[in-house]
Design a protein around this motif. Structure first.
Motif, PDB file in Angstrom:
ATOM      1  N   GLU A   5     -24.051   3.068  -1.895  1.00 16.63           N
ATOM      2  CA  GLU A   5     -24.870   4.093  -2.544  1.00 16.63           C
ATOM      3  C   GLU A   5     -24.065   4.948  -3.516  1.00 16.63           C
ATOM      4  OE1 GLU A   5     -26.830   6.458   0.355  1.00 16.63           O
ATOM      5  OE2 GLU A   5     -28.232   4.894   0.987  1.00 16.63           O
ATOM      6  N   ASN A   6     -22.823   5.259  -3.140  1.00 12.45           N
ATOM      7  CA  ASN A   6     -22.020   6.181  -3.954  1.00 12.45           C
ATOM      8  C   ASN A   6     -21.159   5.500  -5.003  1.00 12.45           C
ATOM      9  OD1 ASN A   6     -22.210   9.146  -2.738  1.00 12.45           O
ATOM     10  ND2 ASN A   6     -22.286   7.722  -1.012  1.00 12.45           N
ATOM     11  N   TYR A   7     -20.745   4.256  -4.735  1.00 11.46           N
ATOM     12  CA  TYR A   7     -19.814   3.603  -5.654  1.00 11.46           C
ATOM     13  C   TYR A   7     -20.235   2.198  -6.102  1.00 11.46           C
ATOM     14  CZ  TYR A   7     -16.933   7.388  -3.828  1.00 11.46           C
ATOM     15  OH  TYR A   7     -16.466   8.616  -3.462  1.00 11.46           O
ATOM     16  N   GLY A   8     -21.134   1.582  -5.349  1.00  6.72           N
ATOM     17  CA  GLY A   8     -21.553   0.232  -5.698  1.00  6.72           C
ATOM     18  C   GLY A   8     -20.581  -0.836  -5.243  1.00  6.72           C
ATOM     19  N   TYR A   9     -19.564  -0.445  -4.489  1.00  6.70           N
ATOM     20  CA  TYR A   9     -18.567  -1.393  -3.978  1.00  6.70           C
ATOM     21  C   TYR A   9     -18.273  -1.094  -2.502  1.00  6.70           C
ATOM     22  CZ  TYR A   9     -17.519  -2.624  -8.820  1.00  6.70           C
ATOM     23  OH  TYR A   9     -17.620  -3.041 -10.111  1.00  6.70           O
ATOM     24  N   ILE A  10     -17.993  -2.154  -1.757  1.00  6.46           N
ATOM     25  CA  ILE A  10     -17.579  -1.996  -0.362  1.00  6.46           C
ATOM     26  C   ILE A  10     -16.095  -2.328  -0.280  1.00  6.46           C
ATOM     27  CG2 ILE A  10     -17.954  -2.712   2.029  1.00  6.46           C
ATOM     28  CD1 ILE A  10     -20.707  -3.790   1.071  1.00  6.46           C
ATOM     29  N   PRO A  11     -15.236  -1.350   0.046  1.00  5.63           N
ATOM     30  CA  PRO A  11     -13.803  -1.646   0.097  1.00  5.63           C
ATOM     31  C   PRO A  11     -13.455  -2.580   1.249  1.00  5.63           C
ATOM     32  CG  PRO A  11     -14.234   0.546   0.963  1.00  5.63           C
ATOM     33  CD  PRO A  11     -15.532   0.040   0.415  1.00  5.63           C
ATOM     34  N   SER A  12     -12.460  -3.426   1.012  1.00  9.48           N
ATOM     35  CA  SER A  12     -11.936  -4.323   2.047  1.00  9.48           C
ATOM     36  C   SER A  12     -10.433  -4.418   1.838  1.00  9.48           C
ATOM     37  CB  SER A  12     -12.592  -5.701   1.930  1.00  9.48           C
ATOM     38  OG  SER A  12     -12.168  -6.543   2.988  1.00  9.48           O
ATOM     39  N   PHE A  13      -9.737  -4.869   2.839  1.00 10.30           N
ATOM     40  CA  PHE A  13      -8.279  -4.906   2.726  1.00 10.30           C
ATOM     41  C   PHE A  13      -7.685  -6.060   3.527  1.00 10.30           C
ATOM     42  CE2 PHE A  13      -9.338  -2.259   6.348  1.00 10.30           C
ATOM     43  CZ  PHE A  13      -8.444  -2.673   7.329  1.00 10.30           C
ATOM     44  N   LYS A  14      -6.440  -6.358   3.205  1.00  8.55           N
ATOM     45  CA  LYS A  14      -5.651  -7.345   3.951  1.00  8.55           C
ATOM     46  C   LYS A  14      -4.395  -6.640   4.430  1.00  8.55           C
ATOM     47  CE  LYS A  14      -3.499  -9.130  -0.302  1.00  8.55           C
ATOM     48  NZ  LYS A  14      -4.114  -8.174  -1.235  1.00  8.55           N
ATOM     49  N   GLY A  15      -3.697  -7.248   5.404  1.00  4.86           N
ATOM     50  CA  GLY A  15      -2.526  -6.575   5.945  1.00  4.86           C
ATOM     51  C   GLY A  15      -1.454  -7.512   6.460  1.00  4.86           C
ATOM     52  N   GLY A  16      -0.231  -7.028   6.420  1.00  6.63           N
ATOM     53  CA  GLY A  16       0.905  -7.745   6.989  1.00  6.63           C
ATOM     54  C   GLY A  16       1.594  -6.856   7.999  1.00  6.63           C
ATOM     55  N   MET A  17       2.053  -7.456   9.116  1.00  2.00           N
ATOM     56  CA  MET A  17       2.628  -6.661  10.199  1.00  2.00           C
ATOM     57  C   MET A  17       3.932  -7.283  10.692  1.00  2.00           C
ATOM     58  SD  MET A  17       0.561  -5.335  13.594  1.00  2.00           S
ATOM     59  CE  MET A  17      -0.901  -4.972  12.626  1.00  2.00           C
ATOM     60  N   HIS A  18       4.888  -6.417  10.987  1.00  2.00           N
ATOM     61  CA  HIS A  18       6.213  -6.869  11.442  1.00  2.00           C
ATOM     62  C   HIS A  18       6.851  -5.724  12.223  1.00  2.00           C
ATOM     63  CE1 HIS A  18       9.858  -9.137  11.540  1.00  2.00           C
ATOM     64  NE2 HIS A  18      10.498  -8.461  10.588  1.00  2.00           N
ATOM     65  N   TYR A  19       7.916  -6.007  12.941  1.00  2.00           N
ATOM     66  CA  TYR A  19       8.619  -4.929  13.641  1.00  2.00           C
ATOM     67  C   TYR A  19      10.112  -5.161  13.521  1.00  2.00           C
ATOM     68  CZ  TYR A  19      10.802  -7.115  17.727  1.00  2.00           C
ATOM     69  OH  TYR A  19      11.649  -7.829  18.546  1.00  2.00           O
ATOM     70  N   GLY A  20      10.867  -4.115  13.799  1.00  2.21           N
ATOM     71  CA  GLY A  20      12.312  -4.241  13.766  1.00  2.21           C
ATOM     72  C   GLY A  20      12.987  -2.891  13.794  1.00  2.21           C
ATOM     73  N   GLU A  21      14.282  -2.911  13.606  1.00  6.08           N
ATOM     74  CA  GLU A  21      15.077  -1.686  13.674  1.00  6.08           C
ATOM     75  C   GLU A  21      15.117  -1.004  12.310  1.00  6.08           C
ATOM     76  OE1 GLU A  21      19.618  -1.360  14.041  1.00  6.08           O
ATOM     77  OE2 GLU A  21      18.928  -1.210  16.125  1.00  6.08           O
TER      78      GLU A  21
END
Length: 366
Positions: free
Chosen positions: A269-285
């Motif tokens: 309604e406000n922007y005409g777009y639905i945001p979506s995203f992708k992600g990368g995950m890792h761990y360490g020191e």
């Protein structure tokens, strides 16, 4: 067990109580010193005895907690789009009324304790009426207003720096760099360049702000902290134990997805777009410490951040919304509603060594 959101909220409310108590002691010391130096005391001023000191300390602490609660649950949301000076003026007016009501309760109780007479005696209430039109009353209002202003400044700076950052600066937690294990999630909005071109600079900024606001609760819910906003990217981090526990880091990602889905109608309604995203995950020191001369920040330094960013870049290549390093995947619980699919060894851009990546999907309950 308290939720992460409740714990965070409780710590913020407690900080108000502590600030008000410390300032209350300071103002009490200044006031009593002035009265001693003047070798006189006003009739309306309450003599500070051990009982009065304990009562005043507890009362000021509780008032601070009430202010903190009102700020976090009501007033912040009410004035979230207002500039800081308007926030302060509106809140000052609101709290002056509140403080007058509080003093209507606390002053007679303190007088009753000091004089050792019944709370509802004529002496107490005559003294209260005298107090209302005295300089002691005005001084008390000024002290309460100063405590309010300082606590609001503290809260505003704390919110701008990020959860726990100001507190860590004050106690010097990272004055000397520390090594610690952390989990990182780099998220990147899909098609952000095309959306920005269509919406224009100003509207795209509002779009980003609403996007970030929508994702705030899922991050807090599972113990995460926003480390940085970089354009349309969000860098989220967890202390190692918090992120691993109950798959909190994974649950955050999919709860963020769910939050956007729940606000589909709003964005359309406000922007005409639905945001979506992708992600990368890792761990360490990482090495964590204060850095900067003109502007100090608490920063994380280590190869794990660069690697996580590269994992996120690989999402497009492998047609995945979420990719994990195999090292992190091995630490998570495979039986908690997630499907892990190993992609194999991948050469990441800018990295000499290959890394085994894992694709993650959530099992939708029937």
């Amino acid at each position: 067990m308290l939720s992460y959101k409740t714990k965070r909220k409780s710590r913020k409310i407690l900080s108000f109580g502590i600030i008000w108590t410390l300032l209350g002691w300071l103002f009490l010391f200044i006031e009593q010193t002035a009265l001693i130096d003047a070798k006189a005391s006003q009739q309306e001023a309450i003599e500070v005895t051990p009982k009065i000191f304990l009562f005043a300390s507890l009362a000021v602490f509780l008032v601070g907690m009430v202010v903190g609660y009102l700020e976090l649950t009501f007033l912040n949301k009410l004035f979230i789009r207002k500039p800081f000076y308007k926030k302060v003026l509106f809140k000052l007016f609101f709290y002056l009324i509140l403080f007058s009501l509080i003093m209507l309760v606390l002053y007679p109780i303190a007088s009753s304790i000091e004089l050792g007479v019944h709370l509802f005696s004529a002496t107490i209430w005559q003294r209260y009426m005298d107090f209302l039109f005295s300089t002691v009353h005005l001084s008390t209002l000024v002290q309460l207003s100063a405590s309010l202003f300082i606590s609001l400044i503290y809260a505003e700076i704390s919110d701008n720096l990020g959860h726990g950052v100001l507190q860590n600066f004050i106690i010097g937690k990272y004055h000397r760099p520390k090594e610690e294990h952390r989990i990182f999630l780099f998220t990147d909005m899909k098609d952000s360049t095309a959306i920005a071109e269509k919406l224009g600079t100003k509207k795209y900024f509002s779009f980003l702000r609403d996007y970030y606001d929508c994702l705030e609760d899922p991050i807090i819910k599972f113990g995460g902290d926003v480390y940085q906003y970089i354009g349309d990217e969000i860098v989220i981090t967890w202390a190692y134990k918090t992120g691993i526990k109950e798959n909190n880091c994974l649950r955050t990602f999919f709860e963020m997805k769910k939050a956007l889905q729940a606000n589909t109608e709003f964005f359309l309604e406000n922007y005409g777009y639905i945001p979506s995203f992708k992600g990368g995950m890792h761990y360490g020191e990482v090495t964590t410490g204060e850095i900067g001369a003109l502007k100090k920040e608490i920063v994380f330094s280590g190869d794990v951040l660069n690697t996580t960013a590269r994992i996120q870049d690989a999402c497009n290549t492998y047609n995945s919304d979420l990719l994990l390093s195999q090292e992190l995947a091995k630490l998570l619980d495979f039986d908690k509603g997630f499907v892990f699919s190993e992609i194999g060894e991948v050469s990441l851009k800018g990295k000499n060594e290959s890394l085994t990546l894992v694709k993650v999907q959530k099992i939708n309950p029937k």
